[in-house]
Design a protein around this motif. Sequence first.
Motif, short mmCIF file in Angstrom:
data_model
loop_
_atom_site.label_atom_id
_atom_site.label_comp_id
_atom_site.label_asym_id
_atom_site.label_seq_id
_atom_site.Cartn_x
_atom_site.Cartn_y
_atom_site.Cartn_z
N GLY A 150 0.84 -1.18 0.00
CA GLY A 150 0.00 0.00 0.00
C GLY A 150 0.88 1.23 0.00
N ILE A 151 0.30 2.36 -0.42
CA ILE A 151 1.07 3.62 -0.51
C ILE A 151 0.22 4.74 0.07
N VAL A 152 0.86 5.58 0.85
CA VAL A 152 0.23 6.81 1.36
C VAL A 152 0.92 7.99 0.70
N LEU A 153 0.13 8.89 0.14
CA LEU A 153 0.67 10.11 -0.44
C LEU A 153 0.58 11.23 0.60
N ALA A 154 1.72 11.82 0.92
CA ALA A 154 1.74 13.03 1.76
C ALA A 154 1.54 14.19 0.79
N ALA A 155 0.28 14.46 0.48
CA ALA A 155 -0.06 15.35 -0.62
C ALA A 155 -0.10 16.81 -0.17
N VAL A 174 -4.61 9.05 0.23
CA VAL A 174 -4.15 10.43 0.11
C VAL A 174 -4.31 11.13 1.45
N SER A 175 -3.19 11.55 2.02
CA SER A 175 -3.19 12.37 3.23
C SER A 175 -2.59 13.72 2.83
N SER A 176 -2.13 14.49 3.80
CA SER A 176 -1.63 15.83 3.49
C SER A 176 -0.47 16.21 4.39
N ARG A 177 0.41 17.04 3.86
CA ARG A 177 1.48 17.58 4.68
C ARG A 177 0.98 18.72 5.58
N VAL A 178 -0.24 19.20 5.33
CA VAL A 178 -0.85 20.22 6.19
C VAL A 178 -1.31 19.53 7.48
N PRO A 179 -0.95 20.04 8.66
CA PRO A 179 -1.21 19.29 9.89
C PRO A 179 -2.64 19.24 10.35
N GLU A 180 -3.50 20.17 9.95
CA GLU A 180 -4.86 20.21 10.49
C GLU A 180 -5.88 20.44 9.39
N GLY A 181 -7.13 20.03 9.69
CA GLY A 181 -8.24 20.26 8.78
C GLY A 181 -8.68 18.99 8.06
N LEU A 182 -9.98 18.90 7.78
CA LEU A 182 -10.51 17.76 7.04
C LEU A 182 -10.07 17.83 5.58
N LEU A 183 -9.73 16.68 5.03
CA LEU A 183 -9.33 16.63 3.62
C LEU A 183 -10.56 16.37 2.75
N MET A 184 -10.67 17.15 1.69
CA MET A 184 -11.81 17.04 0.78
C MET A 184 -11.30 16.81 -0.64
N SER A 185 -11.87 15.81 -1.30
CA SER A 185 -11.44 15.50 -2.68
C SER A 185 -12.26 16.33 -3.66
N SER A 186 -11.97 17.63 -3.72
CA SER A 186 -12.82 18.54 -4.49
C SER A 186 -12.11 19.20 -5.67
#
Length: 315
Positions: A221-226, A252-264
Amino acid sequence: MNAQQINPLVAVIATGGTIASKRGADGASTPSLTGEDLLALVPQVNARLQPIDLMSKDSASLTLADMQRISDAVRQQLDDPAIAGVVVLHGTDAMEETALLVHLQQATSKPVVFTGAQFTADHPHADGPANLALAIETAMNQDNVGRGVLVSFGGRLLPAWGVYKRSADKPDAFRSARPIGHVESPRLPTPVAGVRVDIVAIYPGCDATHIQASLDAGANGIVLAALGSGNANPDIIDTVRRCTDSGVPVVVSSRVPEGLLMSSYGGGGGGHDLAVVGAIHSRTLRPGQARILLATLVAARSPVERIFQAFSDCP
């Protein structure tokens, strides 16, 4: 009230980390104190304490097999009827990962609390003894049963799911994306040792070289620090499609530390486009914890629908 209720027995599992470290003659700090050494530094508490020396490692060097060993040790203490609560002493670099693994694998019928330190035991502002004392008090408090695994650090009490290290040098080092008490999450007891899940950093102008390298290395599996709310670029899309088509889940995750991620976002490589080719957005978990959740899901041979559900994390 019996003697065990007045002076409950708390297991303290020592794994190394800064809390157990002192500076050597070469100027480098390494874990050198035993669990008994650390308990001797703690102000008096109304509990009987049972130190368990499991390992002595910097958490940056931990493998999934090491984290599994810690989880198994917690299970052993939870199964002991004499134990009222469990404290795990752990390095801060990977505390969020191991704490989540234990939370996912173990039904916490007793309080389980992780803590550690930002400053070594011989530092003039050593924070380990105070953190350990508060963690022991937390593990003694049966009101914490049913809250899942907790992190007690710098005077804060945080849930394992969504916890992250926000500072490299401040004693108040951790925050969480979830409130205490929100413990809905999958239970995934299958051991994770032997599973490979890689984290790949996404940055402006990147290509898919590192994703392909993970596939070539046999990643399960792969996680993207997007970027931002879970965005990449057009060069990433085709490779992510190949991953998902071949049964390798991409989260898909994020390098931003806070907030809900939205695929928009669209544009050929935004979060919406990643979702179209089968990528799974991690609503709250950042890359380190997303890797742990994905590893447990892969180990359990979870279908893609269950993986989507686990990462949706809807309050």
